[in-house]
Motif scaffolding. Structure first.
Motif, PDB file in Angstrom:
ATOM      1  N   UNK A  13       7.431  16.037   8.434  1.00 40.56           N
ATOM      2  CA  UNK A  13       8.557  14.967   8.645  1.00 40.56           C
ATOM      3  C   UNK A  13       7.726  13.704   7.991  1.00 40.56           C
ATOM      4  N   UNK A  14       8.836  12.751   7.400  1.00 40.33           N
ATOM      5  CA  UNK A  14       8.235  11.673   6.748  1.00 40.33           C
ATOM      6  C   UNK A  14       8.165  10.647   7.693  1.00 40.33           C
ATOM      7  N   UNK A  15       6.862   9.978   7.448  1.00 35.28           N
ATOM      8  CA  UNK A  15       6.602   8.781   8.296  1.00 35.28           C
ATOM      9  C   UNK A  15       6.110   7.627   7.687  1.00 35.28           C
ATOM     10  N   UNK A  16       6.395   6.437   7.956  1.00 25.90           N
ATOM     11  CA  UNK A  16       6.049   5.459   7.164  1.00 25.90           C
ATOM     12  C   UNK A  16       5.822   4.227   8.100  1.00 25.90           C
ATOM     13  N   UNK A  73      25.509   4.487  -7.161  1.00 27.38           N
ATOM     14  CA  UNK A  73      25.835   3.295  -6.121  1.00 27.38           C
ATOM     15  C   UNK A  73      25.467   2.299  -5.969  1.00 27.38           C
ATOM     16  N   UNK A  74      24.180   1.968  -6.866  1.00 29.74           N
ATOM     17  CA  UNK A  74      23.340   0.850  -6.774  1.00 29.74           C
ATOM     18  C   UNK A  74      24.059  -0.253  -7.750  1.00 29.74           C
ATOM     19  N   UNK A  75      24.192  -1.520  -7.189  1.00 31.40           N
ATOM     20  CA  UNK A  75      24.946  -2.654  -7.915  1.00 31.40           C
ATOM     21  C   UNK A  75      23.744  -3.052  -8.968  1.00 31.40           C
ATOM     22  N   UNK A  76      22.671  -2.864  -8.569  1.00 27.37           N
ATOM     23  CA  UNK A  76      21.693  -3.395  -9.927  1.00 27.37           C
ATOM     24  C   UNK A  76      20.658  -2.384  -9.871  1.00 27.37           C
ATOM     25  N   UNK A  77      19.599  -2.863 -10.504  1.00 28.61           N
ATOM     26  CA  UNK A  77      18.310  -1.914 -10.723  1.00 28.61           C
ATOM     27  C   UNK A  77      17.572  -1.855  -9.575  1.00 28.61           C
ATOM     28  N   UNK A  78      16.959  -0.578  -9.319  1.00 28.80           N
ATOM     29  CA  UNK A  78      16.180  -0.301  -8.094  1.00 28.80           C
ATOM     30  C   UNK A  78      14.596  -0.260  -8.557  1.00 28.80           C
ATOM     31  N   UNK A  79      13.746  -1.084  -8.274  1.00 25.35           N
ATOM     32  CA  UNK A  79      12.537  -1.263  -8.961  1.00 25.35           C
ATOM     33  C   UNK A  79      11.570   0.011  -8.383  1.00 25.35           C
ATOM     34  N   UNK A  80      11.303   0.976  -9.303  1.00 19.27           N
ATOM     35  CA  UNK A  80      10.405   1.890  -8.973  1.00 19.27           C
ATOM     36  C   UNK A  80       9.052   1.815  -9.690  1.00 19.27           C
ATOM     37  N   UNK A  81       7.862   1.945  -9.284  1.00 19.44           N
ATOM     38  CA  UNK A  81       6.690   1.662  -9.955  1.00 19.44           C
ATOM     39  C   UNK A  81       6.278   3.274 -10.547  1.00 19.44           C
ATOM     40  N   UNK A  82       5.323   3.122 -11.609  1.00 16.50           N
ATOM     41  CA  UNK A  82       4.795   4.519 -12.140  1.00 16.50           C
ATOM     42  C   UNK A  82       4.090   5.383 -11.095  1.00 16.50           C
ATOM     43  N   UNK A  83       3.959   6.446 -11.271  1.00 14.65           N
ATOM     44  CA  UNK A  83       3.328   7.442 -10.355  1.00 14.65           C
ATOM     45  C   UNK A  83       1.757   7.193  -9.976  1.00 14.65           C
ATOM     46  N   UNK A  84       1.025   6.366 -11.200  1.00 14.01           N
ATOM     47  CA  UNK A  84       0.000   6.091 -10.915  1.00 14.01           C
ATOM     48  C   UNK A  84      -0.452   4.645 -10.223  1.00 14.01           C
ATOM     49  N   UNK A  85       0.611   3.886  -9.636  1.00 14.51           N
ATOM     50  CA  UNK A  85       0.396   2.605  -9.289  1.00 14.51           C
ATOM     51  C   UNK A  85       0.176   3.015  -7.636  1.00 14.51           C
ATOM     52  N   UNK A  86      -1.092   2.225  -7.141  1.00 18.71           N
ATOM     53  CA  UNK A  86      -1.585   2.643  -5.891  1.00 18.71           C
ATOM     54  C   UNK A  86      -0.705   1.689  -4.845  1.00 18.71           C
ATOM     55  N   UNK A 129       0.788  -1.289  -0.065  1.00 22.64           N
ATOM     56  CA  UNK A 129      -0.080  -0.118   0.143  1.00 22.64           C
ATOM     57  C   UNK A 129       0.861   1.253   0.049  1.00 22.64           C
ATOM     58  N   UNK A 130       0.332   2.445  -0.327  1.00 26.99           N
ATOM     59  CA  UNK A 130       0.946   3.768  -0.255  1.00 26.99           C
ATOM     60  C   UNK A 130       1.043   4.151   1.344  1.00 26.99           C
ATOM     61  N   UNK A 131       2.040   4.906   1.251  1.00 26.56           N
ATOM     62  CA  UNK A 131       2.126   5.488   2.866  1.00 26.56           C
ATOM     63  C   UNK A 131       1.089   6.179   3.222  1.00 26.56           C
ATOM     64  N   UNK A 132       0.528   6.162   4.609  1.00 19.59           N
ATOM     65  CA  UNK A 132      -0.839   6.949   4.757  1.00 19.59           C
ATOM     66  C   UNK A 132      -0.332   8.376   5.170  1.00 19.59           C
ATOM     67  N   UNK A 133       1.169   8.637   5.435  1.00 21.81           N
ATOM     68  CA  UNK A 133       1.611   9.936   5.778  1.00 21.81           C
ATOM     69  C   UNK A 133       1.743  10.886   4.316  1.00 21.81           C
ATOM     70  N   UNK A 134       1.044  12.043   4.508  1.00 19.72           N
ATOM     71  CA  UNK A 134       1.014  12.950   3.062  1.00 19.72           C
ATOM     72  C   UNK A 134       2.436  13.103   2.402  1.00 19.72           C
ATOM     73  N   UNK A 135       3.282  13.584   3.693  1.00 21.00           N
ATOM     74  CA  UNK A 135       4.526  13.810   3.298  1.00 21.00           C
ATOM     75  C   UNK A 135       5.340  12.591   2.850  1.00 21.00           C
ATOM     76  N   UNK A 136       5.047  11.355   3.178  1.00 21.82           N
ATOM     77  CA  UNK A 136       5.830  10.491   2.439  1.00 21.82           C
ATOM     78  C   UNK A 136       5.433  10.205   1.236  1.00 21.82           C
ATOM     79  N   UNK A 137       4.232  10.425   1.069  1.00 21.47           N
ATOM     80  CA  UNK A 137       3.321  10.232  -0.299  1.00 21.47           C
ATOM     81  C   UNK A 137       4.070  11.168  -1.426  1.00 21.47           C
TER      82      UNK A 137
END
Length: 129
Positions: free
Chosen positions: A126-129, A57-70, A1-9
């Motif tokens: 503050x970012x809270x997750x 610094x990443x040794x591989x790919x970091x999976x990032x979803x599209x912005x529309x993904x819930x 799920x997406x974070x509940x905190x609006x700042x984290x979103x």
């Protein structure tokens, strides 16, 4: 799920936009400008630095979803946990970053993450997750 905190979103949105469209993405910049007002430069520059450090610094790919993904990917959840717990659980953040990047020395990337978290917190978001 997406974070509940609006700042984290907002942080997640900026990570997704910059990860998919580059560090100079206008929508990520506009979102941070809208959220922080005239004090948007510090969070924006630090978010760009954090994303550049992750990519460098990443040794591989970091999976990032599209912005529309819930839903968040496991990598995005790790990033949100790192950003939210840099101050309270730095050892946990260190282990998560080590796993995420696949390298042992992650201190420079953790410093960037701490700067992003501090920039959000200093502006009262503050970012809270």
């Amino acid at each position: 799920m997406l974070p509940a905190c609006p700042h984290a979103r907002i942080a997640l949105f900026a990570i997704r936009r910059m990860g998919a469209h580059g560090l100079a993405d206008a929508r990520a910049s506009h979102t941070l400008f809208t959220m922080f007002g005239q004090d948007f430069r510090r969070p924006l520059i630090l978010m760009r630095t954090f994303m550049a450090d992750l990519a460098a610094h990443a040794s591989g790919q970091i999976a990032i979803a599209p912005c529309c993904c819930a839903r968040m990917t496991a990598a995005e959840a790790a990033l949100m946990t790192i950003l939210s717990q840099m101050e309270t659980a730095p050892q946990k953040a260190h282990f998560l970053m080590t796993d995420l990047l696949g390298i042992r020395r992650v201190d420079s990337v953790l410093t960037s993450a701490a700067a992003v978290a501090a920039a959000f917190a200093d502006e009262g978001r503050p970012i809270s997750y």
